[in-house]
Design an enzyme around this catalytic site. Structure first.
Site, PDB file in Angstrom:
ATOM      1  N   LYS A   1      -1.212 -32.616  -4.647  1.00 26.05           N
ATOM      2  CA  LYS A   1      -0.052 -32.213  -3.826  1.00 26.05           C
ATOM      3  C   LYS A   1      -0.474 -30.955  -3.068  1.00 26.05           C
ATOM      4  O   LYS A   1      -0.493 -29.862  -3.615  1.00 26.05           O
ATOM      5  CB  LYS A   1       1.139 -31.916  -4.737  1.00 26.05           C
ATOM      6  CG  LYS A   1       2.512 -32.090  -4.124  1.00 26.05           C
ATOM      7  CD  LYS A   1       2.801 -31.317  -2.873  1.00 26.05           C
ATOM      8  CE  LYS A   1       3.456 -29.968  -3.129  1.00 26.05           C
ATOM      9  NZ  LYS A   1       3.561 -29.156  -1.890  1.00 26.05           N
TER      10      LYS A   1
ATOM     11  N   CYS B   1      -6.239 -14.215  -2.557  1.00 26.03           N
ATOM     12  CA  CYS B   1      -5.857 -13.724  -3.882  1.00 26.03           C
ATOM     13  C   CYS B   1      -6.817 -12.640  -4.359  1.00 26.03           C
ATOM     14  O   CYS B   1      -6.434 -11.741  -5.101  1.00 26.03           O
ATOM     15  CB  CYS B   1      -5.844 -14.879  -4.871  1.00 26.03           C
ATOM     16  SG  CYS B   1      -7.414 -15.769  -4.905  1.00 26.03           S
TER      17      CYS B   1
ATOM     18  N   GLU C   1       2.534  -8.501  -4.649  1.00 24.88           N
ATOM     19  CA  GLU C   1       1.508  -9.116  -3.802  1.00 24.88           C
ATOM     20  C   GLU C   1       2.088  -9.327  -2.402  1.00 24.88           C
ATOM     21  O   GLU C   1       3.001 -10.130  -2.218  1.00 24.88           O
ATOM     22  CB  GLU C   1       1.084 -10.453  -4.411  1.00 24.88           C
ATOM     23  CG  GLU C   1      -0.145 -11.026  -3.754  1.00 24.88           C
ATOM     24  CD  GLU C   1      -0.530 -12.386  -4.320  1.00 24.88           C
ATOM     25  OE1 GLU C   1       0.370 -13.178  -4.664  1.00 24.88           O
ATOM     26  OE2 GLU C   1      -1.740 -12.663  -4.407  1.00 24.88           O
TER      27      GLU C   1
ATOM     28  N   GLU D   1      -4.379 -20.551 -11.591  1.00 32.53           N
ATOM     29  CA  GLU D   1      -5.000 -19.476 -10.814  1.00 32.53           C
ATOM     30  C   GLU D   1      -3.891 -18.872  -9.972  1.00 32.53           C
ATOM     31  O   GLU D   1      -3.431 -19.500  -9.008  1.00 32.53           O
ATOM     32  CB  GLU D   1      -6.115 -20.031  -9.916  1.00 32.53           C
ATOM     33  CG  GLU D   1      -7.265 -20.679 -10.671  1.00 32.53           C
ATOM     34  CD  GLU D   1      -8.020 -19.707 -11.552  1.00 32.53           C
ATOM     35  OE1 GLU D   1      -7.948 -18.489 -11.296  1.00 32.53           O
ATOM     36  OE2 GLU D   1      -8.648 -20.153 -12.516  1.00 32.53           O
TER      37      GLU D   1
HETATM   38  P1  NAP Z   1       3.046 -21.251  -4.034  1.00 36.03           P
HETATM   39  O1  NAP Z   1       4.265 -20.984  -3.225  1.00 36.03           O
HETATM   40  O2  NAP Z   1       3.087 -20.984  -5.481  1.00 36.03           O
HETATM   41  O3  NAP Z   1       2.673 -22.766  -3.735  1.00 36.03           O
HETATM   42  C1  NAP Z   1       1.479 -23.351  -4.218  1.00 36.03           C
HETATM   43  C2  NAP Z   1       1.685 -24.840  -4.362  1.00 36.03           C
HETATM   44  O4  NAP Z   1       2.650 -25.097  -5.377  1.00 36.03           O
HETATM   45  C3  NAP Z   1       2.220 -25.515  -3.102  1.00 36.03           C
HETATM   46  O5  NAP Z   1       1.646 -26.803  -3.001  1.00 36.03           O
HETATM   47  C4  NAP Z   1       3.700 -25.582  -3.392  1.00 36.03           C
HETATM   48  O6  NAP Z   1       4.391 -26.547  -2.638  1.00 36.03           O
HETATM   49  C5  NAP Z   1       3.680 -25.937  -4.853  1.00 36.03           C
HETATM   50  N1  NAP Z   1       4.922 -25.621  -5.572  1.00 36.03           N
HETATM   51  C6  NAP Z   1       5.838 -24.676  -5.293  1.00 36.03           C
HETATM   52  N2  NAP Z   1       6.815 -24.690  -6.233  1.00 36.03           N
HETATM   53  C7  NAP Z   1       6.515 -25.675  -7.114  1.00 36.03           C
HETATM   54  C8  NAP Z   1       7.138 -26.181  -8.285  1.00 36.03           C
HETATM   55  N3  NAP Z   1       8.270 -25.658  -8.773  1.00 36.03           N
HETATM   56  N4  NAP Z   1       6.536 -27.202  -8.935  1.00 36.03           N
HETATM   57  C9  NAP Z   1       5.372 -27.730  -8.485  1.00 36.03           C
HETATM   58  N5  NAP Z   1       4.742 -27.297  -7.358  1.00 36.03           N
HETATM   59  C10 NAP Z   1       5.304 -26.267  -6.694  1.00 36.03           C
HETATM   60  O7  NAP Z   1       1.795 -20.436  -3.467  1.00 36.03           O
HETATM   61  P2  NAP Z   1       1.372 -20.274  -1.956  1.00 36.03           P
HETATM   62  O8  NAP Z   1       2.362 -19.383  -1.280  1.00 36.03           O
HETATM   63  O9  NAP Z   1       1.087 -21.618  -1.398  1.00 36.03           O
HETATM   64  O10 NAP Z   1      -0.029 -19.531  -2.090  1.00 36.03           O
HETATM   65  C11 NAP Z   1      -0.171 -18.145  -2.157  1.00 36.03           C
HETATM   66  C12 NAP Z   1      -0.324 -17.698  -3.603  1.00 36.03           C
HETATM   67  O11 NAP Z   1      -1.454 -18.345  -4.183  1.00 36.03           O
HETATM   68  C13 NAP Z   1      -0.610 -16.218  -3.740  1.00 36.03           C
HETATM   69  O12 NAP Z   1       0.134 -15.721  -4.819  1.00 36.03           O
HETATM   70  C14 NAP Z   1      -2.091 -16.157  -4.051  1.00 36.03           C
HETATM   71  O13 NAP Z   1      -2.527 -15.010  -4.738  1.00 36.03           O
HETATM   72  C15 NAP Z   1      -2.248 -17.381  -4.875  1.00 36.03           C
HETATM   73  N6  NAP Z   1      -3.644 -17.789  -4.897  1.00 36.03           N
HETATM   74  C16 NAP Z   1      -4.344 -17.603  -6.051  1.00 36.03           C
HETATM   75  C17 NAP Z   1      -5.691 -17.940  -6.104  1.00 36.03           C
HETATM   76  C18 NAP Z   1      -6.495 -17.763  -7.359  1.00 36.03           C
HETATM   77  O14 NAP Z   1      -7.567 -18.352  -7.438  1.00 36.03           O
HETATM   78  N7  NAP Z   1      -6.037 -16.998  -8.326  1.00 36.03           N
HETATM   79  C19 NAP Z   1      -6.317 -18.475  -4.965  1.00 36.03           C
HETATM   80  C20 NAP Z   1      -5.558 -18.638  -3.804  1.00 36.03           C
HETATM   81  C21 NAP Z   1      -4.212 -18.307  -3.783  1.00 36.03           C
HETATM   82  P3  NAP Z   1       5.085 -26.063  -1.260  1.00 36.03           P
HETATM   83  O15 NAP Z   1       3.972 -25.668  -0.371  1.00 36.03           O
HETATM   84  O16 NAP Z   1       5.797 -27.259  -0.797  1.00 36.03           O
HETATM   85  O17 NAP Z   1       5.991 -24.929  -1.621  1.00 36.03           O
END
Ligand code: NAP
Length: 494
Positions: free
Chosen positions: A188, A298, A396, A264
């Site tokens: 997804k 991140c 963040e 992650e």
């Molecule tokens: P996000 O809002 O958490 O979304 C990530 C993914 O999860 C998307 O595909 C999202 O779908 C899906 N999602 C959201 N709510 C969900 C739920 N309740 N159940 C299942 N899936 C769900 O994160 P983002 O804004 O895309 O990415 C930025 C974040 O990622 C930052 O916090 C960054 O630090 C973190 N990140 C961490 C790493 C690491 O390796 N530690 C690497 C890169 C990024 P939708 O898009 O449809 O909302």
């Protein structure tokens, strides 16, 4: 790289981005779509299948069929490696097309897509296709004529959920080891960046992966396809990269069917520069660490701590460099900073810039660049004078806004670095090797760089402590997560 061009003419032809289930592109069951928008222009460039729980059902059933009946789970590492490395080869063949898609979806500079994200995506497949064959199983000889062996088997159907900041890079970082261990996948992608996962499906099919082993369902997270995946009874594990708050929601949802999880999550990396550091390296690297990918990484060095003796000098030099960053059209090879991923995300970053203005001193940037058109362009911002407890330093921001704070002692630098709910990464700049050991022992982070930033060996564990995650990816850590250990104990006649 030959020149990369956006679609010609005023009318943009919308790309259809369907789901990919059981080896075929398919519309959502509901026949509904949603638009995906180019962050640099504000215009829609694609129509994406709006998958929901029913589509997740179809994908999970296809993946399970492929796992239960297909050959993939039973092939040798060498046989799987042939397909997995071919996927890497085909990513390189399609490098320009993928780079253009990634930049159109994310707003990141084309150079970063072409030389960074897409190359690394190919490398993820090439690396794991080789590395998996070194993954050792265990054997122990206990009593006389008794042996215990621990073998590794596929988990089954794995749900992969990925974010928008490095879409293909991070999806392939999960897909490659997951395939090498013989699993089937339902991916997804983030709703804002579905384009490269759609193109990858075609590549995977061309590489000869059996139908049903790799499936993509587009849609939304909470209440949508993402959540349905985390609750699905046929899905045995969830590998998730994204926000910490989403990780918590997924953990709760996945607990119903007791899935394995790997998370992650967010980060707020400390970048610590001591007076004895080589500033000719430390300052330009601090710039990259804070502003690469518009600050949406991140692992970003998003809190800069500088020893007081060199503080004024570092602030002045860094602000001078930040003012020179070329913000603009992501398709231009001269551009150093593109557009933020969405108008919604830009508003979030601007709200933190308001906090910075109210609580500290703004040295440059922090403006919406309307002269660049309807895209989500911000000038990169540098702040000083913010208190360590400010939301600006604790939360963040995930955007081009860097706070710089001075410190007076090693102990203070450690305390400031650890004054965060996150524990993903940190950088230490110093020429004192003893100090390196003292700091790296005391800083709570999954990854510590010394006199560098973002250096990676794909065999090493990657992941965070505290609110930055659960588990590790990379090398054998990925292979362990994407497999089940089984112990077989037997006696033999002596
Ligand atoms: P996000 O809002 O958490 O979304 C990530 C993914 O999860 C998307 O595909 C999202 O779908 C899906 N999602 C959201 N709510 C969900 C739920 N309740 N159940 C299942 N899936 C769900 O994160 P983002 O804004 O895309 O990415 C930025 C974040 O990622 C930052 O916090 C960054 O630090 C973190 N990140 C961490 C790493 C690491 O390796 N530690 C690497 C890169 C990024 P939708 O898009 O449809 O909302």
């Amino acid at each position: 790289m030959t020149s990369l061009k956006a679609p010609a003419g005023n009318k943009i032809k919308l790309t259809q981005i369907p789901n990919f289930i059981d080896g075929s592109y398919t519309p959502a069951l509901s026949n509904q779509t949603f638009e995906t928008v180019n962050p640099a222009t504000g215009e829609a460039h694609g129509l994406v299948a709006h998958g929901t729980a029913g589509d997740i059902d179809l994908a999970a059933e296809a993946a399970n069929r492929a796992y239960e009946t297909g050959p993939w789970a039973h092939l040798s590492y060498a046989e799987r490696a042939r397909v997995v490395s071919k996927i890497g080869d085909l990513i390189l063949v399609n490098r320009e097309r993928l780079a253009l898609a990634e930049t159109t979806d994310t707003g990141k500079p084309i150079n970063e897509s072409y030389d960074g994200d897409i190359l690394r995506s190919a490398q993820n497949f090439h690396f794991f296709s080789q590395f998996a064959s070194t993954f050792a199983e265990e054997a122990y000889s206990a009593g006389e004529n008794e042996r215990h062996i621990a073998v590794r088997e596929p988990v089954g159907v794995c749900g992969l959920i990925t974010p928008w900041n490095l879409p293909l890079y991070l999806a392939t970082w999960k897909i490659a080891p997951c395939l090498m261990m013989g699993n089937s996948i339902v991916l997804k992608p983030a709703e804002w960046t579905p384009y490269t996962a759609y193109l990858l499906a075609e590549i995977v099919r061309e590489a000869g992966l059996p139908d049903g082993v790799f499936n993509v369902v587009n849609g939304f997270g909470a209440g949508g396809a993402g959540e349905a995946l985390t609750r699905h009874p046929l899905v045995r594990s969830i590998s998730f990269t994204g926000e910490t708050s989403t990780g918590k929601a997924i953990m709760a949802a996945a607990s119903g069917s007791l899935k394995k999880v790997s998370f992650e999550l967010g980060g707020k990396g400390a970048n610590i520069i001591f007076a004895d550091a080589d500033l000719s390296e430390a300052i330009p690297t601090a710039l990259r660490a804070a502003f690469r990918n518009q600050g949406q990484i991140c692992l970003a060095g998003s809190r800069l701590f500088v020893e007081r003796a060199i503080y004024d000098q570092v602030v002045e030099k860094l602000v001078g460099l930040v003012k020179k960053i070329k913000v603009g059209d992501p398709l231009s090879k001269e551009t150093e900073m593109g557009a933020l991923v969405s108008a919604e995300h830009m508003e979030k970053v601007l709200s933190y810039i308001e906090i910075g203005r109210a609580e500290g001193e703004l040295h440059c940037g922090g403006e919406r660049l309307e002269a660049l058109g309807a895209g989500n362009f911000l000038s990169p911002a540098v702040f000083t004078g913010l208190p360590i407890g400010s939301r600006f330093l604790q939360e963040e921001i995930f955007g081009p806004a860097l706070p710089i704070l001075p410190f007076d002692s090693e102990e203070e630098a450690i305390a400031m670095a650890n004054n965060s709910p996150y524990g993903l990464s940190a950088s230490i700049w110093t020429s004192d090797i003893n100090r390196v050991h003292r700091l790296s022992k005391k800083i709570k982070a999954g990854m510590i760089w010394v006199n560098t930033w973002f250096a990676r060996d794909l065999r090493t564990p990657f992941g965070g402590q505290k609110s930055s995650g659960i588990g590790r990816e990379g090398g054998r850590y990925s292979l362990e997560f994407f497999s089940e250990a089984k112990t077989i104990s037997y006696r033999y006649k002596g």
